[in-house]
Enzyme design. Structure first.
Site, PDB file in Angstrom:
ATOM      1  N   ARG A 191     -57.726 -37.366 -34.964  1.00 31.66           N
ATOM      2  CA  ARG A 191     -57.956 -36.995 -33.551  1.00 31.66           C
ATOM      3  C   ARG A 191     -58.482 -35.573 -33.390  1.00 31.66           C
ATOM      4  O   ARG A 191     -58.165 -34.881 -32.418  1.00 31.66           O
ATOM      5  CB  ARG A 191     -56.677 -37.136 -32.722  1.00 31.66           C
ATOM      6  CG  ARG A 191     -56.105 -38.516 -32.665  1.00 31.66           C
ATOM      7  CD  ARG A 191     -57.025 -39.492 -31.935  1.00 31.66           C
ATOM      8  NE  ARG A 191     -56.308 -40.690 -31.588  1.00 31.66           N
ATOM      9  CZ  ARG A 191     -56.120 -41.713 -32.425  1.00 31.66           C
ATOM     10  NH1 ARG A 191     -56.628 -41.685 -33.645  1.00 31.66           N
ATOM     11  NH2 ARG A 191     -55.434 -42.764 -32.020  1.00 31.66           N
ATOM     12  N   CYS A 244     -52.417 -42.620 -25.537  1.00 33.69           N
ATOM     13  CA  CYS A 244     -51.279 -41.828 -26.009  1.00 33.69           C
ATOM     14  C   CYS A 244     -51.402 -40.386 -25.531  1.00 33.69           C
ATOM     15  O   CYS A 244     -52.460 -39.780 -25.629  1.00 33.69           O
ATOM     16  CB  CYS A 244     -51.207 -41.869 -27.540  1.00 33.69           C
ATOM     17  SG  CYS A 244     -50.601 -43.458 -28.127  1.00 33.69           S
ATOM     18  N   GLU A 294     -52.508 -35.138 -27.237  1.00 36.96           N
ATOM     19  CA  GLU A 294     -53.627 -35.958 -27.686  1.00 36.96           C
ATOM     20  C   GLU A 294     -54.625 -36.025 -26.535  1.00 36.96           C
ATOM     21  O   GLU A 294     -55.838 -35.981 -26.739  1.00 36.96           O
ATOM     22  CB  GLU A 294     -53.104 -37.352 -28.077  1.00 36.96           C
ATOM     23  CG  GLU A 294     -54.008 -38.136 -29.010  1.00 36.96           C
ATOM     24  CD  GLU A 294     -55.116 -38.867 -28.284  1.00 36.96           C
ATOM     25  OE1 GLU A 294     -56.160 -39.120 -28.895  1.00 36.96           O
ATOM     26  OE2 GLU A 294     -54.950 -39.175 -27.090  1.00 36.96           O
TER      27      GLU A 294
HETATM   28  N1  EPU Z   1     -42.645 -47.435 -31.233  1.00 40.11           N
HETATM   29  C1  EPU Z   1     -41.424 -47.541 -30.645  1.00 40.11           C
HETATM   30  N2  EPU Z   1     -41.345 -47.458 -29.280  1.00 40.11           N
HETATM   31  C2  EPU Z   1     -42.451 -47.286 -28.512  1.00 40.11           C
HETATM   32  C3  EPU Z   1     -43.710 -47.176 -29.131  1.00 40.11           C
HETATM   33  C4  EPU Z   1     -43.777 -47.256 -30.497  1.00 40.11           C
HETATM   34  O1  EPU Z   1     -40.407 -47.679 -31.302  1.00 40.11           O
HETATM   35  O2  EPU Z   1     -42.312 -47.203 -27.280  1.00 40.11           O
HETATM   36  C5  EPU Z   1     -42.728 -47.555 -32.701  1.00 40.11           C
HETATM   37  C6  EPU Z   1     -43.430 -48.855 -33.093  1.00 40.11           C
HETATM   38  O3  EPU Z   1     -42.537 -49.913 -33.164  1.00 40.11           O
HETATM   39  C7  EPU Z   1     -44.013 -48.497 -34.436  1.00 40.11           C
HETATM   40  C8  EPU Z   1     -44.321 -46.995 -34.315  1.00 40.11           C
HETATM   41  O4  EPU Z   1     -43.541 -46.519 -33.235  1.00 40.11           O
HETATM   42  O5  EPU Z   1     -43.085 -48.670 -35.452  1.00 40.11           O
HETATM   43  C9  EPU Z   1     -45.793 -46.714 -34.077  1.00 40.11           C
HETATM   44  O6  EPU Z   1     -46.203 -47.339 -32.865  1.00 40.11           O
HETATM   45  P1  EPU Z   1     -47.644 -47.996 -32.666  1.00 40.11           P
HETATM   46  O7  EPU Z   1     -47.926 -48.960 -33.765  1.00 40.11           O
HETATM   47  O8  EPU Z   1     -47.734 -48.461 -31.272  1.00 40.11           O
HETATM   48  O9  EPU Z   1     -48.656 -46.835 -32.920  1.00 40.11           O
HETATM   49  P2  EPU Z   1     -48.666 -45.349 -32.392  1.00 40.11           P
HETATM   50  O10 EPU Z   1     -48.540 -44.471 -33.591  1.00 40.11           O
HETATM   51  O11 EPU Z   1     -47.725 -45.124 -31.281  1.00 40.11           O
HETATM   52  C10 EPU Z   1     -51.241 -45.023 -32.744  1.00 40.11           C
HETATM   53  C11 EPU Z   1     -52.296 -44.327 -31.939  1.00 40.11           C
HETATM   54  C12 EPU Z   1     -52.848 -45.259 -30.881  1.00 40.11           C
HETATM   55  C13 EPU Z   1     -53.386 -46.517 -31.543  1.00 40.11           C
HETATM   56  C14 EPU Z   1     -52.270 -47.180 -32.348  1.00 40.11           C
HETATM   57  C15 EPU Z   1     -52.732 -48.375 -33.135  1.00 40.11           C
HETATM   58  C16 EPU Z   1     -51.785 -41.950 -31.814  1.00 40.11           C
HETATM   59  C17 EPU Z   1     -51.194 -40.852 -31.003  1.00 40.11           C
HETATM   60  N3  EPU Z   1     -51.729 -43.166 -31.287  1.00 40.11           N
HETATM   61  O12 EPU Z   1     -50.159 -45.258 -31.833  1.00 40.11           O
HETATM   62  O13 EPU Z   1     -53.914 -44.585 -30.246  1.00 40.11           O
HETATM   63  O14 EPU Z   1     -53.887 -47.420 -30.578  1.00 40.11           O
HETATM   64  O15 EPU Z   1     -51.732 -46.229 -33.288  1.00 40.11           O
HETATM   65  O16 EPU Z   1     -53.430 -47.983 -34.260  1.00 40.11           O
HETATM   66  O17 EPU Z   1     -52.319 -41.696 -32.878  1.00 40.11           O
HETATM   67  C18 EPU Z   1     -54.539 -43.157 -28.435  1.00 40.11           C
HETATM   68  O18 EPU Z   1     -55.068 -42.438 -29.276  1.00 40.11           O
HETATM   69  O19 EPU Z   1     -54.560 -42.878 -27.228  1.00 40.11           O
HETATM   70  C19 EPU Z   1     -53.834 -44.344 -28.879  1.00 40.11           C
HETATM   71  C20 EPU Z   1     -53.224 -45.150 -28.039  1.00 40.11           C
END
Ligand code: EPU
Length: 302
Positions: free
Chosen positions: A177, A226, A296
């Site tokens: 990012r 995010c 972000e």
């Molecule tokens: N989780 C929770 N509770 C929540 C949300 C997430 O426990 O409310 C846990 C999930 O169960 C999982 C972990 O946290 O074990 C990661 O969650 P998720 O797979 O949703 O991915 P993320 O790291 O929260 C990132 C990117 C997203 C992208 C997804 C999918 C960032 C900040 N976010 O989210 O990108 O869509 O991976 O690859 O890097 C964005 O950049 O705006 C964005 C949404």
């Protein structure tokens, strides 16, 4: 901010620039938050140096807007005019494994257009809203891929040099990012090199990503994706969730019930509400996990 000097107002159409006075940024951002200002829509890249010198000599501050999907803008009368590129027609041209894409092209449309022509690699980006230029600037990524991996050339307006330049992929660094572009660089177009894959295979990848996204993100609501970056080795969403903060609200700004790193505008949230919610959550994560969350989402403050 209003452009009132008749000489400037008259000069804009000569540059092929359309002036939309008093535009609400709430209408141009996925969060639906932001004040009013004059919007300048640019139809030809070549005029940008002249346009910017016109604005600079008349002491008119400006900001560049992409698709407005990763942005939190302050309320009220905005202290800058906003510049936005109008996509050229066609906005995507394919040459073998290369896709020449206008920065103003819609990211989702670009992914599907390339897919239909058997060019893959960007399946993970399918549900990411915004323009290709915005995705480039932030090195948008999801589901294990990031756009930077496919970038071979970028045409951009370099504000520091006051000219349009062409950068090769190896001259740009793409990190999580984050890119080496200067904050005032304006993306104009990009050459991507994409792997050949059958449409059927790409579609399968797209379907899987879509399902994952639908299951975990509040897609129908006003958000900027995010809010915080994931700190190395940790998940911002999981930490916020573990603190029981889903549903926490300031006015109509609310931590999503579905994904704790998405903050939604559940009605008429102001920028002040959203900033207060962000500050509150950041503080709680710092206190409980000892981690300083980095934004972000991009903030446009005065
Ligand atoms: N989780 C929770 N509770 C929540 C949300 C997430 O426990 O409310 C846990 C999930 O169960 C999982 C972990 O946290 O074990 C990661 O969650 P998720 O797979 O949703 O991915 P993320 O790291 O929260 C990132 C990117 C997203 C992208 C997804 C999918 C960032 C900040 N976010 O989210 O990108 O869509 O991976 O690859 O890097 C964005 O950049 O705006 C964005 C949404």
């Amino acid at each position: 901010m209003r452009i009132e000097d008749p000489k400037i107002v008259a000069a804009l159409p000569e540059l092929g620039v359309e002036l939309r006075p008093g535009t609400s940024l709430a209408d141009l951002t996925s969060l639906g938050i932001g004040g009013n200002t004059d919007l300048l829509r640019i139809k030809k890249h070549e005029v940008i140096p002249d346009l910017l010198s016109l604005l600079d000599t008349n002491h008119i501050p400006h900001r560049f807007l992409g698709g407005g999907s990763n942005l939190l803008v302050i309320d009220g009368d905005l202290p800058w005019v906003v510049l936005q590129l109008v996509a050229s027609d066609p906005d995507i041209v394919l040459e073998g494994n290369f896709a020449l894409v206008d920065a103003a092209a819609d990211l989702g449309r670009t992914v599907t257009y390339c897919a239909k022509n058997d060019l893959g690699g960007m399946e993970g980006l399918i549900g990411v809203p915004g323009t290709v230029g915005g995705a480039l600037r932030m090195n948008a990524g999801a589901y294990g891929m990031q756009i930077g991996s496919y970038v071979r050339e970028v045409k951009l307006y370099r504000a520091a040099q006051r000219r349009i330049e062409l950068l090769r992929g190896h001259q740009i660094s793409f990190e999580y990012r984050h890119t080496s572009f200067a904050p005032d660089d304006m993306m104009l177009s990009v050459k991507l090199e994409l792997p050949s894959k059958s449409f059927k295979e790409i579609l399968q990848g797209i379907r899987i990503c879509n399902e994952k996204r639908r299951a975990s993100q509040p897609l129908g609501q006003k958000s900027a994706g995010c809010i915080f970056k994931n700190p190395p080795g940790a998940s911002a969403g999981r930490m916020i969730d573990e603190l029981g903060l889903k549903g926490l609200s300031v006015g109509d700004a609310r931590v999503s019930d579905r994904h704790a790193n998405f903050f939604v505008n559940a009605g008429k949230a102001s920028a002040i509400d959203m900033h207060a919610l962000i500050a509150d959550v950041r503080e709680r994560v710092q206190k409980n996990f000892g981690m300083e969350l980095e934004n972000e989402v991009v903030f446009w403050n005065a």
